[in-house]
Design a protein around this motif. Structure first.
Motif, PDB file in Angstrom:
ATOM      1  N   ARG A 292       0.837  -1.203   0.000  1.00 22.20           N
ATOM      2  CA  ARG A 292       0.000   0.000   0.000  1.00 22.20           C
ATOM      3  C   ARG A 292       0.872   1.254   0.000  1.00 22.20           C
ATOM      4  O   ARG A 292       0.715   2.125  -0.844  1.00 22.20           O
ATOM      5  CB  ARG A 292      -0.906  -0.024   1.234  1.00 22.20           C
ATOM      6  N   LEU A 293       1.774   1.358   0.972  1.00 21.50           N
ATOM      7  CA  LEU A 293       2.673   2.508   1.074  1.00 21.50           C
ATOM      8  C   LEU A 293       4.034   2.061   1.582  1.00 21.50           C
ATOM      9  O   LEU A 293       4.123   1.242   2.501  1.00 21.50           O
ATOM     10  CB  LEU A 293       2.113   3.562   2.043  1.00 21.50           C
ATOM     11  N   ILE A 294       5.086   2.603   0.990  1.00 18.11           N
ATOM     12  CA  ILE A 294       6.441   2.423   1.505  1.00 18.11           C
ATOM     13  C   ILE A 294       6.753   3.689   2.296  1.00 18.11           C
ATOM     14  O   ILE A 294       6.852   4.779   1.736  1.00 18.11           O
ATOM     15  CB  ILE A 294       7.466   2.254   0.370  1.00 18.11           C
ATOM     16  N   GLU A 295       6.911   3.531   3.610  1.00 12.14           N
ATOM     17  CA  GLU A 295       7.053   4.700   4.474  1.00 12.14           C
ATOM     18  C   GLU A 295       8.396   4.782   5.199  1.00 12.14           C
ATOM     19  O   GLU A 295       8.713   5.818   5.783  1.00 12.14           O
ATOM     20  CB  GLU A 295       5.937   4.711   5.529  1.00 12.14           C
ATOM     21  N   ASN A 296       9.171   3.701   5.186  1.00 10.02           N
ATOM     22  CA  ASN A 296      10.391   3.684   5.995  1.00 10.02           C
ATOM     23  C   ASN A 296      11.639   3.388   5.177  1.00 10.02           C
ATOM     24  O   ASN A 296      12.645   2.907   5.712  1.00 10.02           O
ATOM     25  CB  ASN A 296      10.258   2.653   7.124  1.00 10.02           C
ATOM     26  N   TYR A 297      11.598   3.686   3.874  1.00  9.09           N
ATOM     27  CA  TYR A 297      12.782   3.473   3.029  1.00  9.09           C
ATOM     28  C   TYR A 297      13.618   4.748   3.058  1.00  9.09           C
ATOM     29  O   TYR A 297      13.123   5.820   2.690  1.00  9.09           O
ATOM     30  CB  TYR A 297      12.368   3.140   1.594  1.00  9.09           C
TER      31      TYR A 297
ATOM     32  N   LYS B 100       8.497  11.265   0.989  1.00  8.37           N
ATOM     33  CA  LYS B 100       7.132  11.045   1.451  1.00  8.37           C
ATOM     34  C   LYS B 100       6.764   9.588   1.192  1.00  8.37           C
ATOM     35  O   LYS B 100       7.432   8.905   0.402  1.00  8.37           O
ATOM     36  CB  LYS B 100       6.161  11.967   0.715  1.00  8.37           C
ATOM     37  N   PRO B 101       5.719   9.077   1.853  1.00 12.03           N
ATOM     38  CA  PRO B 101       5.292   7.694   1.589  1.00 12.03           C
ATOM     39  C   PRO B 101       5.015   7.485   0.102  1.00 12.03           C
ATOM     40  O   PRO B 101       4.479   8.366  -0.580  1.00 12.03           O
ATOM     41  CB  PRO B 101       4.021   7.559   2.421  1.00 12.03           C
TER      42      PRO B 101
ATOM     43  N   ASP C  74      -1.787  -4.635   5.858  1.00 17.96           N
ATOM     44  CA  ASP C  74      -1.537  -3.776   4.697  1.00 17.96           C
ATOM     45  C   ASP C  74      -2.598  -4.003   3.624  1.00 17.96           C
ATOM     46  O   ASP C  74      -3.122  -3.052   3.030  1.00 17.96           O
ATOM     47  CB  ASP C  74      -0.145  -4.048   4.129  1.00 17.96           C
TER      48      ASP C  74
ATOM     49  N   LYS D 263       2.945   1.380  14.205  1.00 14.19           N
ATOM     50  CA  LYS D 263       2.121   2.332  13.474  1.00 14.19           C
ATOM     51  C   LYS D 263       1.071   1.639  12.612  1.00 14.19           C
ATOM     52  O   LYS D 263      -0.075   2.089  12.529  1.00 14.19           O
ATOM     53  CB  LYS D 263       3.007   3.223  12.606  1.00 14.19           C
TER      54      LYS D 263
ATOM     55  N   GLU E  70      -2.932   2.174  12.999  1.00 10.58           N
ATOM     56  CA  GLU E  70      -3.737   2.742  11.909  1.00 10.58           C
ATOM     57  C   GLU E  70      -4.918   1.853  11.567  1.00 10.58           C
ATOM     58  O   GLU E  70      -6.046   2.338  11.398  1.00 10.58           O
ATOM     59  CB  GLU E  70      -2.867   2.962  10.668  1.00 10.58           C
TER      60      GLU E  70
ATOM     61  N   GLN F  64      11.744  -6.176   4.867  1.00  5.22           N
ATOM     62  CA  GLN F  64      11.666  -4.761   4.542  1.00  5.22           C
ATOM     63  C   GLN F  64      12.460  -4.482   3.275  1.00  5.22           C
ATOM     64  O   GLN F  64      13.519  -5.069   3.045  1.00  5.22           O
ATOM     65  CB  GLN F  64      12.214  -3.929   5.701  1.00  5.22           C
TER      66      GLN F  64
END
Length: 295
Positions: free
Chosen positions: A44-49, A54-55, A152, A178, A182, A269
């Motif tokens: 859905r979203l890559i947020e920690n690369y 931004k995601p 996800d 997180k 969510e 990851q």
């Protein structure tokens, strides 16, 4: 004859191929689907690369992998590797009715869903990939599983307008931090804990899923069922003796490396996969620099 053949074009395989090319090696990148991204296409979203401002949606991240391959003059050859043999110091990869010869090999094939089966009658499909559903999101979806992938998937389908119910075998989600916060705040996503699916059938165009929930039988109506109950590596068959410790990039065969989810044995990851891909490239370079891989 190639210096290195990289099998799999997810984050690990793309990182390995790009770094090998930067080190001046002759690289062949192959992938069963012939596309960059691997499983990250479903995210859905890559947020920690690291480095993302931004995601980023998984499909957009995959497009960026395609772009970096192009910048480095790398193409993906559509090829399914069935087996790998080492003969006189040379790797022979078999598949697609032909063979590829290479001085070294990096396996970055990712994972496939673990076996999941329930009694099914009628026209019922137990989906194992969210991509099969996102093009035409169903009105109601049941997601089976309580880990990060299930959470996800549930959020992704909810974003697409589906009403989502999540069946969890245990008393709480395995997803943490997180992501769990969510999804637990998402009113459109409902949870059934201590629940195990038993069978599925069709009635008047809809799916009826029978499950055992806290010791009692329940019937749930839905338009689609998506199972996210774990993954496992599906490595090409090795004809030579082969030993690998989970999480390691090196293997017992010199010149053969594993990276990404194929090495970890489960869903990992993207940043870890990319790092392992670069490590595999550095090991490959040192291996070939020492004069190995020559028949």
């Amino acid at each position: 004859m190639h210096d290195v053949t990289v099998i799999g074009a997810g984050p690990a395989g793309c990182a390995a191929a790009v770094q090998c090319r930067r080190l001046g090696l002759d690289v062949l990148l192959i992938d069963t689907r012939g596309k960059a991204g691997g499983l990250i296409r479903e995210a859905r979203l890559i947020e920690n690369y690291p480095g993302l401002e931004k995601p980023l949606a998984g499909m957009e991240f995959a497009n960026r992998l395609t772009s970096i391959l192009s910048v480095n003059n790398l193409e993906i050859r559509c090829y399914h590797a069935d087996s790998i043999a080492v003969r006189d110091g040379i790797f022979e990869i078999s598949g697609n009715g032909e063979s590829i010869r290479s001085r070294s090999v990096t396996i970055a094939v990712g994972t496939v869903p673990k076996d999941f089966s329930i009694k099914v009658s009628g026209d019922v499909t137990i989906h194992r990939s969210i991509l099969e559903l996102l093009s035409h999101p169903p009105k109601r979806v049941i997601v089976v599983g309580g880990g990060e992938a299930a959470a996800d998937y549930a959020l992704n389908l909810s974003d697409s307008g589906s009403s989502v119910s999540v069946i969890v075998r245990g008393s709480r989600l395995k997803a943490a931090g997180k992501l769990r916060d969510e999804i637990e705040r998402r009113n459109a996503v409902k949870f059934l804990y201590n629940t195990v699916p038993v069978s599925a059938s069709t009635s008047e165009g809809m799916i009826q899923l029978e499950a055992e929930s806290s010791g009692r039988k329940i019937i749930l109506e839905t338009d689609a069922v998506l199972a996210a109950v774990g993954r496992k590596p599906r490595l090409p068959r090795m004809t030579n003796n082969f030993v690998h410790e989970s999480g390691n990039v090196r293997t017992s065969i010199q010149g053969l490396y594993l990276c990404g989810d194929a090495s970890l044995g489960s869903l990992g990851q993207a940043a870890i996969a990319s790092g392992q891909g670069i490590a595999a490239a550095l090991y490959t370079f040192e291996f070939l620099k020492a004069g190995n891989g020559k028949s």
